[in-house]
Design an enzyme around this catalytic site. Structure first.
Site, PDB file in Angstrom:
ATOM      1  N   GLY A  75       0.838  -1.198   0.000  1.00 44.54           N
ATOM      2  CA  GLY A  75       0.000   0.000   0.000  1.00 44.54           C
ATOM      3  C   GLY A  75       0.872   1.246   0.000  1.00 44.54           C
ATOM      4  O   GLY A  75       1.895   1.294   0.686  1.00 44.54           O
ATOM      5  N   GLU A 123      -1.519  -8.874   6.210  1.00 47.01           N
ATOM      6  CA  GLU A 123      -0.807  -9.078   7.477  1.00 47.01           C
ATOM      7  C   GLU A 123      -0.885 -10.539   7.907  1.00 47.01           C
ATOM      8  O   GLU A 123      -0.904 -10.854   9.104  1.00 47.01           O
ATOM      9  CB  GLU A 123      -1.372  -8.156   8.557  1.00 47.01           C
ATOM     10  CG  GLU A 123      -0.330  -7.531   9.432  1.00 47.01           C
ATOM     11  CD  GLU A 123       0.871  -6.992   8.678  1.00 47.01           C
ATOM     12  OE1 GLU A 123       0.746  -5.959   8.019  1.00 47.01           O
ATOM     13  OE2 GLU A 123       1.956  -7.598   8.762  1.00 47.01           O
TER      14      GLU A 123
END
Ligand SMILES: CCCCCCCC/C=C\CCCC(=O)SCCNC(=O)CCNC(=O)[C@H](O)C(C)(C)COP(=O)(O)OP(=O)(O)OC[C@H]1O[C@@H](n2cnc3c(N)ncnc32)[C@H](O)[C@@H]1OP(=O)(O)O
Ligand SMILES: Cc1cc2nc3c(=O)[nH]c(=O)nc-3n(C[C@H](O)[C@H](O)[C@H](O)COP(=O)(O)OP(=O)(O)OC[C@H]3O[C@@H](n4cnc5c(N)ncnc54)[C@H](O)[C@@H]3O)c2cc1C
Length: 664
Positions: free
Chosen positions: A177, A424
């Site tokens: 990101g 994650e």
């Protein structure tokens, strides 16, 4: 009508002090005041308006996010906000942006894996946003398997540099990101090669774009990976692709806390464990658990308020119909989610404490609690994000047809939230990490090593393997000791069963692969035990405010009894409870729903969300749903004219053709 509170009667029913509950929810009076002040500041600033966000084409949407992020930074400077206040402001702006990765991963990676000198050099630049960074780990070919990453960082002793290279298409960085269009720098994870030897993965600070004209530096190919799921939603983020063609960086841009490469090219492993390379992920997983309670509570707030506004069936003699919140089926779907939001809040608070504790220990070179911290962050990230993503979707269904409108806020919330099950660490992959930890614990039980912390219960394995529930009547299920023992016995028995099955395999890795589904279920049982125990421990604290503790006891009861009901198979199958005791648990659960019902609206008011943050017509504080839905419909671009664009090209010829056919 403006100014009328359609939920006022509901609010009058509350049996507890809502203002005190707001403080419990926020974690402290300080946190409450901070959140309250900053959320209102954002809500009242037109610069942070969310109007029309889901309608914008990608380029405009992205530019609008850049504008907001820059405006947020301007306000942070103008108002001289502290780090804590600034983080809250970004939270309430409520739009995924490159800044999340800059503050949430780039800076923590340098802090956790950089030496003191490296921190001194890079952090001031990053804190002032004179450089913008991202976390570039995942590749097109590998995400979960970090050891399988292909990007190389080869030391060149001639020039005292590392050469960063993407040898294959699959080694292209993919997903980070903030990378696609914004970041000037990245912490890049690459295989460290020196003197011809591959020493595995390490982090490197790499500049990607010019600080003058923002053009990619020579050898760097970088861009956005394309549109993602949902309208607006996570498309405000420039998840990126990145390739290196022999890009050179100075040796001192290798993050050197865990290992070093000397001027001569010698690899030196320091005495900190290699797993610290994964430290940023542990940090972020911990924050994701707290964030799960934010996302779930938002969805639950919308669904609860709307369920009190919405009426269907049951009107007699022209009177009002029944509020859908009074249907037991609605309660059975909604109230466990409300309870879960509170449960995740408290386990998030505890996990933050655990993380702080392990960080302090690591600084003092005590690595003993790292495996537990890894298992807890991985397991709870997996458990809470799965439940939250499913919970948001359930809230959408709880709102019937109107929940499917973007103006309900739920579709966007779901689309933004659901990748948390993947990023994650994929949730299944993370559960298998917990399972490894559990199997290791079981295998060491006879060794004299006493299990501590969240696995201390394994130290009472003999008792837990043979004990039986002593519940005789429904209200016995309100006794914390009865509940904790039930969840401990279930988790312990499922782990031991897995360990016994594993021992039948000659090759443990083969056994682990074959039994992975059972192992993941044992990990879920262990993680649910943690959440239940932390909720119960919270209730043992001094909790001020009239009726506040009683409401939390009801929520806690709903949380664990709903789990017990949902996973009855585990509790019955491991022989800890009888079917009669399972049925008593269900009776008690229904009784708790009735106790919660009059307090439902006030329990969601305690989240203290502004209408700006909720961004939902169905979840409006005043419950004024229908006029606002009606009004919003007319703002849709399709309604800008009575005659639709395209009428003359497509509809009119059709109608004409029908007319001709009719005449024939
Ligand atoms: C307020 C700020 C908030 C900011 C938030 C911003 C949010 C923005 C939104 C999105 C950001 C998303 C960012 C990303 O997604 S970054 C990429 C994330 N990638 C992953 O999570 C990858 C997942 N994979 C792994 O973590 C690993 O590959 C693995 C699955 C754990 C396996 O690793 P490996 O093969 O090395 O390990 P083993 O299984 O062989 O284990 C070796 C031993 O190491 C222990 N271990 C593993 N991980 C850790 C860890 N993190 N910490 C400590 N110890 C760890 C493992 O238990 C083994 O121990 P043993 O004792 O058994 O030898
Ligand atoms: C919105 C978003 C933002 C992201 N941001 C970043 C970022 O900023 N930086 C970054 O580096 N990365 C980022 N990522 C990447 C993310 O971390 C990875 O996508 C994630 O770690 C999952 O890895 P994967 O895509 O390789 O999934 P895979 O591992 O390919 O998963 C595919 C399937 O295989 C299963 N599977 C895989 N391995 C096993 C196993 N051992 N046993 C059983 N099942 C298995 C999984 O459960 C899953 O069902 C982002 C991803 C998303 C979606």
């Amino acid at each position: 009508m403006e100014g009328v509170d359609y939920l006022a009667d509901e609010r009058k029913k509350a049996e507890f002090d809502v203002n005190e509950m707001k403080i419990v929810w926020a974690g402290s009076r300080h946190n409450f005041e901070l959140s309250d002040r900053i959320s209102k500041l954002v809500a009242n600033d037109p610069g942070f308006s969310k109007e029309g966000r889901t309608m914008l084409p990608r380029k405009e949407l992205f530019k609008n996010t850049l504008r907001k992020a820059t405006y947020a930074w301007k306000r942070i400077i103008e108002l001289r906000l502290s780090e804590e206040e600034a983080a809250k402001l970004r939270h309430f702006v409520d739009e995924p942006a490159f800044t999340d990765l800059h503050w949430g991963m780039f800076i923590p990676a340098i802090k956790g894996q950089g030496t003191d000198e490296q921190q001194k050099k890079w952090l001031p630049l990053a804190y002032k946003m004179q450089i913008i960074g991202c976390y570039a780990q995942t590749e097109l070919g590998h995400g979960s398997n970090v050891q399988g990453l292909e990007t190389t960082a080869t030391f060149d002793p001639q020039t005292d540099e590392f050469v960063i290279h993407s040898p294959t298409l699959t080694s292209s960085k993919w997903w980070p990101g903030g990378l696609g269009k914004v970041s000037t720098h990245a912490v890049v994870y690459a295989r460290l090669i020196t003197n011809g030897k591959d020493y595995g993965i390490n982090g490197f600070i790499v500049q990607l774009r010019s600080l003058e004209d923002h053009k990619p530096l020579p050898g760097v190919t970088v861009g956005d990976i394309g549109l993602k799921f949902g309208n607006g939603a996570y498309n405000t983020m420039d998840n990126g692709v990145l390739r290196f063609d022999h890009v050179r960086i100075p040796r001192d841009q290798m993050l050197m806390r865990v290992s070093q490469v000397t001027r001569e090219g010698k690899y030196v492993q320091s005495d900190v464990p290699r797993q610290l390379l994964y430290g940023t992920m542990v940090y972020v997983r911990q924050t994701i658990v707290s964030d799960a309670s934010n996302a779930l509570s938002r969805a639950v707030c919308i669904a609860t308020r709307y369920s009190a506004v919405r009426r269907q069936f049951g009107s007699q003699n022209g009177g009002q119909e029944i509020q859908v919140i009074d249907y037991k089926t609605q309660q059975n779907r909604l109230f466990p989610l409300l309870a879960s939001a509170y449960a995740f809040r408290f386990v998030g608070e505890w996990l933050k404490w655990l993380y702080t504790d392990v960080t302090q220990r690591l600084q003092a070179n005590d690595f003993s609690t790292l495996p537990e911290a890894h298992a807890c962050t991985a397991g709870l990230k997996s458990l809470t994000t799965t439940a939250t993503a499913d919970g948001i979707e359930e809230c959408r269904k709880l709102c019937g047809g109107h929940g499917y409108l973007c103006s309900s806020g739920l579709p966007e919330l779901f689309a933004v939230y659901v990748p948390a099950c993947t990023y994650e660490g994929d949730n299944t992959v993370l559960l298998l990490q917990v399972a490894r930890f559990l199997m290791k614990t079981v295998s060491q039980l006879g060794s004299g090593k006493k299990p501590v912390g969240t696995i201390a219960y394994m130290g009472r394995i003999e008792h837990l393997m043979q004990c039986r529930s002593d519940v005789k009547q429904a209200k016995d299920w309100l006794k914390p000791s009865a509940v904790v023992e039930a969840f401990e016995a279930r988790a312990a028995r499922m782990s031991v069963a897995c360990a016994q099955n594993l021992s039948k395999f000659d090759n443990p890795e083969e056994g682990f692969a074959e039994l992975a589904a059972d192992l993941a279920e044992a990990a879920v049982a262990h993680c649910q035990l943690i959440v239940v125990s932390k909720f119960i421990e919270k209730l043992q604290q001094d909790i001020p405010g009239e009726g506040v503790k009683q409401q939390l006891e009801v929520l806690c009861g709903i949380y664990y009894l709903f789990l017990l009901h949902k996973h009855q198979g585990d509790f019955l199958g491991t022989g800890y409870i009888t079917s009669k005791q399972a049925s008593l648990a269900n009776d008690q659960l229904r009784a708790l729903y009735s106790q919660l019902r009059p307090n439902a609206i006030s329990l969601v008011d305690a989240f203290n969300y502004t209408d700006h943050f909720l961004d939902s017509i169905l979840g409006r504080y005043d419950g004024n749903v229908y006029p606002k839905l009606y009004e919003a419909a007319w703002k849709d671009p399709l309604n800008q004219s009575d005659i639709a664009d395209g009428f003359h090209e497509y509809i009119r010829p059709l109608l004409k053709q029908q007319l001709r056919t009719a005449r024939l």
